[in-house]
Design a protein around this motif. Structure first.
Motif, PDB file in Angstrom:
ATOM      1  N   UNK A   7     -14.277  13.389 -11.708  1.00  0.00           N
ATOM      2  CA  UNK A   7     -13.654  12.486 -12.667  1.00  0.00           C
ATOM      3  C   UNK A   7     -14.461  12.373 -13.953  1.00  0.00           C
ATOM      4  N   UNK A   8     -15.784  12.242 -13.830  1.00  0.00           N
ATOM      5  CA  UNK A   8     -16.636  12.175 -15.015  1.00  0.00           C
ATOM      6  C   UNK A   8     -16.609  13.491 -15.787  1.00  0.00           C
ATOM      7  N   UNK A   9     -16.600  14.608 -15.077  1.00  0.00           N
ATOM      8  CA  UNK A   9     -16.560  15.905 -15.753  1.00  0.00           C
ATOM      9  C   UNK A   9     -15.267  16.085 -16.542  1.00  0.00           C
ATOM     10  N   UNK A  10     -14.166  15.674 -15.961  1.00  0.00           N
ATOM     11  CA  UNK A  10     -12.881  15.793 -16.653  1.00  0.00           C
ATOM     12  C   UNK A  10     -12.858  14.930 -17.913  1.00  0.00           C
ATOM     13  N   UNK A  11     -13.390  13.715 -17.811  1.00  0.00           N
ATOM     14  CA  UNK A  11     -13.442  12.844 -18.988  1.00  0.00           C
ATOM     15  C   UNK A  11     -14.364  13.429 -20.059  1.00  0.00           C
ATOM     16  N   UNK A  12     -15.473  14.001 -19.621  1.00  0.00           N
ATOM     17  CA  UNK A  12     -16.402  14.614 -20.565  1.00  0.00           C
ATOM     18  C   UNK A  12     -15.749  15.770 -21.308  1.00  0.00           C
ATOM     19  N   UNK A  13     -15.051  16.619 -20.564  1.00  0.00           N
ATOM     20  CA  UNK A  13     -14.390  17.762 -21.182  1.00  0.00           C
ATOM     21  C   UNK A  13     -13.290  17.360 -22.141  1.00  0.00           C
ATOM     22  N   UNK A  14     -12.548  16.313 -21.797  1.00  0.00           N
ATOM     23  CA  UNK A  14     -11.470  15.854 -22.676  1.00  0.00           C
ATOM     24  C   UNK A  14     -12.017  15.254 -23.963  1.00  0.00           C
ATOM     25  N   UNK A  15     -13.181  14.597 -23.886  1.00  0.00           N
ATOM     26  CA  UNK A  15     -13.761  13.950 -25.066  1.00  0.00           C
ATOM     27  C   UNK A  15     -14.425  14.946 -26.014  1.00  0.00           C
ATOM     28  N   UNK A  16     -15.004  16.010 -25.453  1.00  0.00           N
ATOM     29  CA  UNK A  16     -15.710  16.995 -26.289  1.00  0.00           C
ATOM     30  C   UNK A  16     -15.461  18.389 -25.725  1.00  0.00           C
ATOM     31  N   UNK A  17     -14.239  18.913 -25.895  1.00  0.00           N
ATOM     32  CA  UNK A  17     -13.888  20.204 -25.280  1.00  0.00           C
ATOM     33  C   UNK A  17     -14.697  21.379 -25.803  1.00  0.00           C
ATOM     34  N   UNK A  18     -15.105  21.341 -27.071  1.00  0.00           N
ATOM     35  CA  UNK A  18     -15.866  22.460 -27.630  1.00  0.00           C
ATOM     36  C   UNK A  18     -17.213  22.593 -26.930  1.00  0.00           C
ATOM     37  N   UNK A  19     -17.918  21.492 -26.790  1.00  0.00           N
ATOM     38  CA  UNK A  19     -19.220  21.542 -26.125  1.00  0.00           C
ATOM     39  C   UNK A  19     -19.069  21.836 -24.645  1.00  0.00           C
ATOM     40  N   UNK A  20     -18.023  21.296 -24.029  1.00  0.00           N
ATOM     41  CA  UNK A  20     -17.783  21.564 -22.613  1.00  0.00           C
ATOM     42  C   UNK A  20     -17.616  23.054 -22.366  1.00  0.00           C
ATOM     43  N   UNK A  21     -16.888  23.721 -23.265  1.00  0.00           N
ATOM     44  CA  UNK A  21     -16.681  25.161 -23.121  1.00  0.00           C
ATOM     45  C   UNK A  21     -17.998  25.913 -23.265  1.00  0.00           C
ATOM     46  N   UNK A  22     -18.850  25.487 -24.201  1.00  0.00           N
ATOM     47  CA  UNK A  22     -20.147  26.138 -24.383  1.00  0.00           C
ATOM     48  C   UNK A  22     -21.018  25.994 -23.141  1.00  0.00           C
ATOM     49  N   UNK A  23     -20.988  24.812 -22.521  1.00  0.00           N
ATOM     50  CA  UNK A  23     -21.775  24.581 -21.312  1.00  0.00           C
ATOM     51  C   UNK A  23     -21.242  25.430 -20.167  1.00  0.00           C
ATOM     52  N   UNK A  24     -19.907  25.475 -20.016  1.00  0.00           N
ATOM     53  CA  UNK A  24     -19.303  26.240 -18.929  1.00  0.00           C
ATOM     54  C   UNK A  24     -19.554  27.736 -19.057  1.00  0.00           C
ATOM     55  N   UNK A  25     -19.614  28.226 -20.283  1.00  0.00           N
ATOM     56  CA  UNK A  25     -19.826  29.661 -20.507  1.00  0.00           C
ATOM     57  C   UNK A  25     -21.305  30.028 -20.613  1.00  0.00           C
TER      58      UNK A  25
END
Length: 297
Positions: free
Chosen positions: A273-291
């Motif tokens: 749940x926290x990860x989903x909220x984090x990704x929705x709030x800052x998708x650009x950074x979330x993508x950088x972390x995931x990749x």
């Protein structure tokens, strides 16, 4: 302010159960080459011999030792406020009871504040060490640039108020004391409030050692630190006109940190749940972390 040493610097240390490190911490202050230093240590109810060591120094007149009534443990914020109330210096340096001031730290920072009256806080470079004092990594490089933007301080606590900074007493008088309801993240809260009131400056001088070990407050209190982070963010948003993007990105980071905590606690549903909220709030950074393009330490 007089660079010849007429300006009194108050070094304040909150101490709780640091028998392995407290002598080295105290000696790092006593060995400074700046001539006018007042060392105030508040023992926060230590039970491991820390208090007795501090009492030895106090009896020799090397430091002023304070305690709470009945030598109770009341938390770092209360200890810091007690020390600040008893400090006489025009300049204030905070030192955690397991960290180290490197030689020349106080003189270099006093000299800078003397030459730059418009600056309220100065900080420098440092290094992280392990429990044995062995080097781990450097903190800041000589080409670091201070942005002087409260948005940056709120978003990323990129330097430590304890151990690193020297602050004018007048700034603490403006912003008030440490939040005594916080037993974690109170240093970030204070740094944010200071950034809202004054200019910062960076000097390319190595001035401290930050000790990383499993018994540190920052290591043990991660859940409380990030829970407090949400309240710190709420207060900051109500107090100062931060950029909307800063608020959103900080909330994203806090959710990411809480996800990490929940994973460690085997609470996978809450972590997702926290990860989903984090990704929705800052998708650009979330993508950088995931990749793997960005690592969040």
């Amino acid at each position: 302010m007089d660079g010849s040493g007429k300006t009194l610097v108050s070094v304040v240390v909150p101490a709780f159960n640091r028998v392995e490190y407290i002598r080295e911490t105290v000696e790092s202050v006593l060995s400074q080459d700046y001539p006018r230093v007042e060392l105030i240590v508040v023992d926060d109810g230590s039970t491991d011999g820390t208090y007795e060591i501090l009492l030895e120094y106090a009896e020799k007149g090397d430091l002023k030792l304070l305690t709470h009534p009945n030598r109770a443990n009341r938390g770092q914020s209360v200890a810091l406020n007690r020390a600040l109330e008893n400090a006489s210096g025009e300049l204030i340096a905070i030192l955690d009871s397991d960290d180290i001031f490197l030689p020349g730290k106080l003189r270099a920072q006093v000299d800078y504040l003397q030459a730059h009256p418009e600056v309220g806080l100065v900080y420098g470079m440092g290094e992280a060490v392990d429990e044995k004092g062995r080097w781990l990594y450097n903190i800041h490089s000589p080409n670091h640039i201070e942005p002087n933007d409260p948005n940056t301080v709120l978003l990323d606590c990129y330097f430590s108020l304890p151990v690193n900074a020297l602050v004018r007493r007048s700034i603490y008088e403006q912003v008030g004391g440490f939040e005594e309801g916080f037993r974690a993240a109170q240093d970030h809260d204070m740094l944010i409030r200071i950034a809202e009131k004054t200019r910062f400056a960076f000097i390319p001088v190595k001035v401290f050692q930050y000790r990383r070990h499993g018994d540190s407050i920052s290591h043990k209190g991660l859940r409380k630190r990030w829970e407090n982070g949400f309240e710190i963010l709420r207060r900051a948003q109500a107090r100062y006109s931060y950029n909307t993007s800063t608020i959103r990105k900080r909330r994203a980071l806090l959710n990411y940190r809480m996800a990490q905590v929940c994973w460690r606690e085997n609470r996978s549903f809450a972590a997702i749940g926290h990860l989903l909220r984090s990704g929705a709030l800052d998708p650009v950074r979330a993508l950088k972390v995931l990749t793997g393009k960005e690592k969040v330490r």
